[in-house]
Scaffold this active site. Structure first.
Site, PDB file in Angstrom:
ATOM      1  CG  ASP A 113     -71.477 -33.155  33.226  1.00 21.96           C
ATOM      2  OD1 ASP A 113     -72.090 -34.212  33.428  1.00 21.96           O
ATOM      3  OD2 ASP A 113     -70.494 -33.067  32.473  1.00 21.96           O
ATOM      4  N   GLY A 150     -72.254 -21.567  25.166  1.00 19.07           N
ATOM      5  CA  GLY A 150     -70.810 -21.307  25.103  1.00 19.07           C
ATOM      6  C   GLY A 150     -70.049 -22.583  24.817  1.00 19.07           C
TER       7      GLY A 150
HETATM    8  O1  RIB Z   1     -70.304 -34.547  30.279  1.00 16.28           O
HETATM    9  C1  RIB Z   1     -69.278 -33.863  29.628  1.00 16.28           C
HETATM   10  C2  RIB Z   1     -67.962 -34.322  30.143  1.00 16.28           C
HETATM   11  O2  RIB Z   1     -67.830 -35.689  29.821  1.00 16.28           O
HETATM   12  C3  RIB Z   1     -66.763 -33.638  29.511  1.00 16.28           C
HETATM   13  O3  RIB Z   1     -66.325 -32.510  30.223  1.00 16.28           O
HETATM   14  C4  RIB Z   1     -65.736 -34.750  29.453  1.00 16.28           C
HETATM   15  O4  RIB Z   1     -64.650 -34.552  30.309  1.00 16.28           O
HETATM   16  C5  RIB Z   1     -66.482 -36.029  29.802  1.00 16.28           C
HETATM   17  O5  RIB Z   1     -66.174 -36.466  31.054  1.00 16.28           O
END
Ligand code: RIB
Length: 323
Positions: free
Chosen positions: A270, A303
């Protein structure tokens, strides 16, 4: 090379919109991941801010983009927690809905090598409707780029993509949690696909290379096949091995990894996507945005947690500047 890529952080600008999920990540660290049916001991429970869309938004905001997030939280204690953390990261959550019921949650296990397992319970994320997205049209089309994942109802994701695509706003979709066959009407309104290597193999219906050696993979034929499926531009993340940008006319562009010792890889994908969104909103080429994302996601791996591990532009520059 490191310097010229890192200095791009000072040129981040533009407006990023993200439509999708926010989750409270119930996280426990363990020495190793449990096998099916097994009980093992873990460390203290930590509740951390997550959700793929919230994470993407937070990553882009931390490095300097103006970011607006569209989605829904519930009426539980996690709602204020999630919005508060996103606000600290600099994300505009003024248009996030509050619905009745629990906010999105996950149960996450992280082992000593930084690998994880995640189980997702959508909660309020399932209530992000097409009508709500329609009501946000004016704000969505005022952005430079839109980020999407599949932790929200697919018809809502498709509506957001269509609104933005038709207005000339670039749409980047992360096919995660993975759906083997995305609806054609969604593919048509997405400009860039982001998947990891396992999702790529499933998208193409091909076997993964032996010993996870993606240097032997036929990337040219993957590019050809992806374009036949309707994906003109694709980024494939390879974990600690970097990423590959597939587009025409550039073809296949390998993006170097940034080596770190991982503490927790949750949310690194992400962070990568948030950076690509930020880079595209700033007018960077896709491969430039992906190279910068190598640094930002590597920082995130050092982290615990997703958003909790994301750096600001200054922190990331300082960490990697001397390399
Ligand atoms: O990609 C990681 C995320 O996937 C986490 O923060 C969790 O909430 C899931 O949605």
């Amino acid at each position: 090379m490191a310097d010229s890529t890192l200095t791009a952080l000072s040129r981040i600008h533009g407006i990023v919109s993200v439509v999708g999920s926010m989750n409270a990540d119930y996280t426990v660290t363990t020495e190793r991941l449990p096998k099916p049916g097994e009980t093992i001991n873990g460390g203290p429970l930590q509740i951390l801010p997550g959700g793929k869309s919230g994470n993407q938004a937070a990553a882009a905001a931390r490095i300097g983009s103006m970011v607006q997030l569209f989605g829904a939280v519930g009426d539980d204690a996690n709602a204020d927690f999630l919005l508060g953390k996103l606000g600290e990261a600099g994300v505009d959550t003024a248009n996030v809905l509050r619905v009745s019921g629990p906010s999105g949650t996950t149960v996450i296990t992280v082992d000593a090598r930084g690998e994880n397992t995640i189980v997702y319970s959508p909660g309020s994320n399932a209530q992000v409707s097409v009508e709500y997205i329609e009501s946000m049209r004016g704000r969505l089309v005022a952005s430079n780029v839109l980020g999407l994942c599949l932790e929200s109802p697919i018809e809502t994701v498709a509506a957001a993509a269509r609104i933005c695509h038709e207005a000339g706003v670039k749409v980047l979709i992360n096919n995660s949690p993975f759906i083997p066959a995305l609806p054609q009407e969604l593919i048509e309104v997405c400009d860039i696909l982001l998947v990891n290597e396992h999702e790529l193999a499933q998208t193409l219906g091909v076997a993964e290379p032996e010993h996870d050696d993606w240097s032997t993979f036929d990337w040219r034929s993957a590019l050809r096949r992806l374009r036949e499926l309707g994906f003109e531009q694709t980024i494939v993340t390879l974990g600690g091995d970097g990423s590959v940008v597939l587009d025409a006319p550039a073809g296949v562009t390998p993006i170097a990894p940034v080596a770190v010792t991982p503490v927790d890889t949750t949310g690194c994908g992400d962070a990568f996507m948030g950076t690509v969104l930020a880079g595209l909103a700033s007018g960077f080429e896709l491969h430039e945005a992906a190279q910068l994302a190598s640094y930002v996601s590597a920082y995130a791996a050092t982290g615990l947690g997703a958003q909790a591990s994301y750096g600001t532009a200054a922190q990331i520059e300082e960490r990697f500047a001397e390399r």
